[in-house]
Motif scaffolding. Structure first.
Motif, mmCIF file in Angstrom:
data_model
loop_
_atom_site.group_PDB
_atom_site.id
_atom_site.type_symbol
_atom_site.label_atom_id
_atom_site.label_comp_id
_atom_site.label_asym_id
_atom_site.label_seq_id
_atom_site.Cartn_x
_atom_site.Cartn_y
_atom_site.Cartn_z
ATOM 1 N N VAL A 170 0.849 -1.193 0.000
ATOM 2 C CA VAL A 170 0.000 0.000 0.000
ATOM 3 C C VAL A 170 0.882 1.239 0.000
ATOM 4 O O VAL A 170 1.774 1.377 0.847
ATOM 5 N N ARG A 171 0.652 2.129 -0.926
ATOM 6 C CA ARG A 171 1.451 3.342 -1.038
ATOM 7 C C ARG A 171 1.260 4.257 0.173
ATOM 8 O O ARG A 171 0.205 4.279 0.792
ATOM 9 N N ARG A 172 2.290 5.016 0.462
ATOM 10 C CA ARG A 172 2.241 5.959 1.579
ATOM 11 C C ARG A 172 1.077 6.937 1.427
ATOM 12 O O ARG A 172 0.349 7.212 2.387
ATOM 13 N N SER A 173 0.884 7.448 0.219
ATOM 14 C CA SER A 173 -0.185 8.417 -0.014
ATOM 15 C C SER A 173 -1.555 7.806 0.241
ATOM 16 O O SER A 173 -2.474 8.485 0.708
ATOM 17 N N ALA A 174 -1.715 6.512 -0.064
ATOM 18 C CA ALA A 174 -2.992 5.845 0.174
ATOM 19 C C ALA A 174 -3.272 5.708 1.666
ATOM 20 O O ALA A 174 -4.407 5.874 2.112
ATOM 21 N N LEU A 175 -2.240 5.398 2.441
ATOM 22 C CA LEU A 175 -2.410 5.299 3.894
ATOM 23 C C LEU A 175 -2.752 6.657 4.493
ATOM 24 O O LEU A 175 -3.589 6.762 5.393
#
Length: 228
Positions: A170-175
């Motif tokens: 999971v990408r940082r931006s998604a988290l």
């Protein structure tokens, strides 16, 4: 606080609706295109959608049909300047839960959104389970075997996304989007602090799952022996 997604491309109207909903205690993310809305619902479990039909990249009903075909039953209020009977029927048959023609009173729009938020939501309603972890989303409690711990709201949304996407990085931006929404300003290290607390809580309940940093890609749940 409930969080909804508003998909509206008229800037002034979007601002007025955003303010009206925030004043009613409802957190709102705003996007103006179908593709941006689809990306947002992949990252955040919204309690409701408010969807305009006339969007720059197509009829908003295309998004609604895509959501329903994917099994996402998040309640949706459709907004439109089209007030003909067949247009309302078309919206309801596409999966809309309510239909509000323009122009409308802000108080009525807010009341209709509140009515949607009172409905039971099946979208991501099943408590996610992976390995020895089970998350009770309603109470915000994370279980590992007989041990449990309460998560703060941002931690809850981060863990929820990691559990749902357990086979993926999971990408940082998604988290960040899952934890704080698309419109809330977030300090650069807010996610690092939340992840640090989550890792500590996983150890506290004796879980074998770890939040691994996949260098250059993002984060993923891994068994303790596999976590790097």
């Amino acid at each position: 606080m409930s969080r909804i997604l508003l998909i509206e491309d008229h800037d002034r109207l979007a601002q007025l609706m955003h303010q009206g909903l925030v004043n009613a205690g409802i957190a709102v993310d705003v996007v103006d295109r179908i593709d941006a809305a689809w990306a947002a619902v992949q990252q955040i479990s919204y309690q409701a959608l408010v969807l305009d039909r006339g969007l720059p990249d197509g009829d908003g009903l295309l998004l609604l049909k895509k959501l329903r075909n994917a099994g996402l039953s998040v309640p949706c209020l459709v907004l439109t300047a089209r007030d003909a009977l067949h247009d309302r029927v078309e919206g309801l048959e596409a999966g809309a839960d309510d239909y509000l023609p323009k122009p409308f009173a802000m108080d009525e729009m807010v009341a209709r959104v509140r009515a949607l938020l009172r409905r039971p939501v099946e979208f991501h309603s099943i408590d996610p389970i992976h390995g020895d972890l089970r998350l009770h989303t309603e109470s915000g409690v994370l279980f590992s075997g007989n041990e449990s711990i309460t998560l703060a709201p941002a931690e809850l949304h981060i863990m929820q996304l990691l559990l749902y996407k357990h086979d993926e990085v999971v990408r940082r931006s998604a988290l960040e989007a899952a934890a704080w929404g698309l419109s809330e300003a977030v300090t650069p290290n807010a996610l690092d602090v939340a992840l640090h607390r989550l890792r500590r809580k996983l150890r506290a309940i004796g879980s074998r799952q770890r939040i691994a940093n996949v260098r250059g890609m993002g984060y993923a749940l891994r068994q303790a022996d596999d976590a790097k």
